[in-house]
Design a protein around this motif. Structure first.
Motif, PDB file in Angstrom:
ATOM      1  N   ALA A 296       0.858  -1.181   0.000  1.00 34.13           N
ATOM      2  CA  ALA A 296       0.000   0.000   0.000  1.00 34.13           C
ATOM      3  C   ALA A 296       0.893   1.229   0.000  1.00 34.13           C
ATOM      4  O   ALA A 296       2.048   1.171   0.432  1.00 34.13           O
ATOM      5  CB  ALA A 296      -0.913   0.001   1.225  1.00 34.13           C
ATOM      6  N   PRO A 297       0.386   2.348  -0.469  1.00 34.38           N
ATOM      7  CA  PRO A 297       1.177   3.582  -0.443  1.00 34.38           C
ATOM      8  C   PRO A 297       1.324   4.096   0.977  1.00 34.38           C
ATOM      9  O   PRO A 297       0.576   3.700   1.884  1.00 34.38           O
ATOM     10  CB  PRO A 297       0.332   4.543  -1.281  1.00 34.38           C
ATOM     11  CG  PRO A 297      -1.069   4.046  -1.114  1.00 34.38           C
ATOM     12  CD  PRO A 297      -0.959   2.547  -1.044  1.00 34.38           C
ATOM     13  N   ILE A 298       2.301   4.958   1.186  1.00 37.92           N
ATOM     14  CA  ILE A 298       2.422   5.593   2.492  1.00 37.92           C
ATOM     15  C   ILE A 298       1.198   6.482   2.702  1.00 37.92           C
ATOM     16  O   ILE A 298       0.571   6.926   1.743  1.00 37.92           O
ATOM     17  CB  ILE A 298       3.719   6.423   2.612  1.00 37.92           C
ATOM     18  CG1 ILE A 298       3.725   7.554   1.588  1.00 37.92           C
ATOM     19  CG2 ILE A 298       4.941   5.527   2.456  1.00 37.92           C
ATOM     20  CD1 ILE A 298       4.877   8.521   1.771  1.00 37.92           C
ATOM     21  N   PRO A 299       0.807   6.731   3.952  1.00 33.78           N
ATOM     22  CA  PRO A 299      -0.387   7.547   4.200  1.00 33.78           C
ATOM     23  C   PRO A 299      -0.281   8.920   3.554  1.00 33.78           C
ATOM     24  O   PRO A 299       0.806   9.490   3.417  1.00 33.78           O
ATOM     25  CB  PRO A 299      -0.416   7.656   5.734  1.00 33.78           C
ATOM     26  CG  PRO A 299       0.310   6.443   6.204  1.00 33.78           C
ATOM     27  CD  PRO A 299       1.395   6.208   5.205  1.00 33.78           C
ATOM     28  N   ALA A 300      -1.426   9.434   3.131  1.00 34.77           N
ATOM     29  CA  ALA A 300      -1.470  10.770   2.540  1.00 34.77           C
ATOM     30  C   ALA A 300      -1.063  11.810   3.572  1.00 34.77           C
ATOM     31  O   ALA A 300      -1.315  11.647   4.766  1.00 34.77           O
ATOM     32  CB  ALA A 300      -2.877  11.064   2.028  1.00 34.77           C
ATOM     33  N   SER A 301      -0.414  12.862   3.117  1.00 32.67           N
ATOM     34  CA  SER A 301       0.021  13.947   4.005  1.00 32.67           C
ATOM     35  C   SER A 301      -0.478  15.276   3.451  1.00 32.67           C
ATOM     36  O   SER A 301       0.268  16.013   2.788  1.00 32.67           O
ATOM     37  CB  SER A 301       1.553  13.957   4.120  1.00 32.67           C
ATOM     38  OG  SER A 301       2.022  12.747   4.660  1.00 32.67           O
ATOM     39  N   PRO A 302      -1.743  15.619   3.717  1.00 35.94           N
ATOM     40  CA  PRO A 302      -2.271  16.901   3.243  1.00 35.94           C
ATOM     41  C   PRO A 302      -1.466  18.054   3.828  1.00 35.94           C
ATOM     42  O   PRO A 302      -0.914  17.969   4.921  1.00 35.94           O
ATOM     43  CB  PRO A 302      -3.706  16.911   3.779  1.00 35.94           C
ATOM     44  CG  PRO A 302      -4.027  15.470   4.026  1.00 35.94           C
ATOM     45  CD  PRO A 302      -2.739  14.848   4.448  1.00 35.94           C
TER      46      PRO A 302
END
Length: 329
Positions: free
Chosen positions: A52-58
């Protein structure tokens, strides 16, 4: 005069400036809330079989809709990666999450067992906010079951009170129901260290008059029993509990009213509420000696508390809304 008071000047221009300051402050608090919502789990980082991708960082200061969009995009990418890795079961479940379209994820991490923090309702305007903490065997692979309970509660609350929001907090690695881990408080202690700062950020983000209720199921009651709650948490509800590790409600690190209930067909009632060393959780929260307020949980089983039309759902909604006090079992 503080930013929270927010009146730097008189007249229309002053009010516009105050509005901008409040909006900026809220966006800053939202960034902190996201950071506290889900930390990178060690077990997930050590689970390369679930790509899975790394968590999103808005970006700091991002509006809630931008945060939700970023995390929903992360869900879609995690589904694609799972499909490419022939993890079809996980991919199908992630596609189901993505298919909601308007889903509002404060945080999402598709690695390992996964974590997700989803909001139902308008978090920034709600004056009744409920945080659901799940028990064992809750992961991204069983998330729809957890989500269904959150949706059911939100629909029940909104029927009486429009300014309601529910947060489904899968912010920790839950233990397996059939495992040695579920018999100790180790996972709960780690989870409490993440849940407490999440609640603090949530309280700062919400409107001044908001009341927060913490609803904890099964092993989630062990988590909540170790979580220091702030002044806005007015009710802490334990249901389907194996025990908390505390001898009484007075020992819990909260100033909230403590409630406990158990369905008539809940198998957890047949489990010995004992503690030997670090194994087990001791006193049953539903016994009068524990000192919790009892609520009517009806005849349901261990997974039935939030099902539509149940007595337990009605009782939990009344506790959250505070109108009126839930009847005693």
């Amino acid at each position: 005069m503080t930013l929270l008071e927010g009146r730097p000047g008189e007249g229309p221009e002053g009010r516009r400036t105050a509005g901008r300051l409040r909006g900026r402050l809220r966006r800053t608090l939202l960034a902190g809330l996201i950071a506290a919502a889900v930390a990178v789990p060690v077990s997930a980082a050590a689970s390369p079989d679930v790509p899975a991708p790394i968590p999103a960082s808005p970006a700091e200061g991002a509006a809630p809709r931008e945060v939700y969009a970023a995390n929903l995009g992360n869900v879609a990418e995690a589904a694609r990666m799972a499909r490419d890795a022939a993890r079809t079961g996980r991919a199908d479940r992630l596609h189901a999450m993505e298919a909601e379209g308007a889903a509002q994820f404060l945080a999402f991490d598709g690695r390992g067992r996964g974590r997700a923090v989803e909001v139902f309702g308008d978090l920034e305007t709600a004056d009744r906010i409920t945080v659901l903490v799940p028990g064992s065997d809750t992961s991204l692979d069983t998330y729809q079951r957890f989500r269904a309970g959150a949706v059911s509660l939100q629909q029940r609350l909104k029927a009486e009170h429009a300014r309601s929001a529910v947060v489904a907090w899968l912010g920790y690695d839950t233990p397996g129901t059939i495992s040695a881990t579920v018999l100790t408080a180790d996972r709960a202690q780690e989870a409490a260290a993440e849940l407490a700062p999440f609640l603090r950020r949530l309280e700062q983000l919400s409107v001044p008059e908001a009341r927060v209720s913490l609803l904890c199921h099964s092993y989630g009651t062990v988590v909540c029993a170790r979580t220091a709650t702030g002044p806005k948490v007015g009710d802490l509800v334990l249901y389907g509990s194996p025990g908390t590790g505390a001898a009484s409600a007075a020992e819990l690190p909260t100033g909230a009213r403590v409630w406990a209930g158990r369905g008539g067909d809940d198998w957890i009632g047949r489990v010995p509420h004992v503690r030997v060393g670090a194994v087990g959780f001791g006193t049953d929260p539903v016994v009068p000696a524990f000192g919790a307020r009892a609520f009517a949980a009806g005849p349901g089983g261990h997974s039935d508390y939030l099902k539509p039309g149940t007595e337990s759902l009605d009782s939990l909604a009344r506790i959250v809304l505070g109108t009126p006090e839930a009847p005693r079992a």
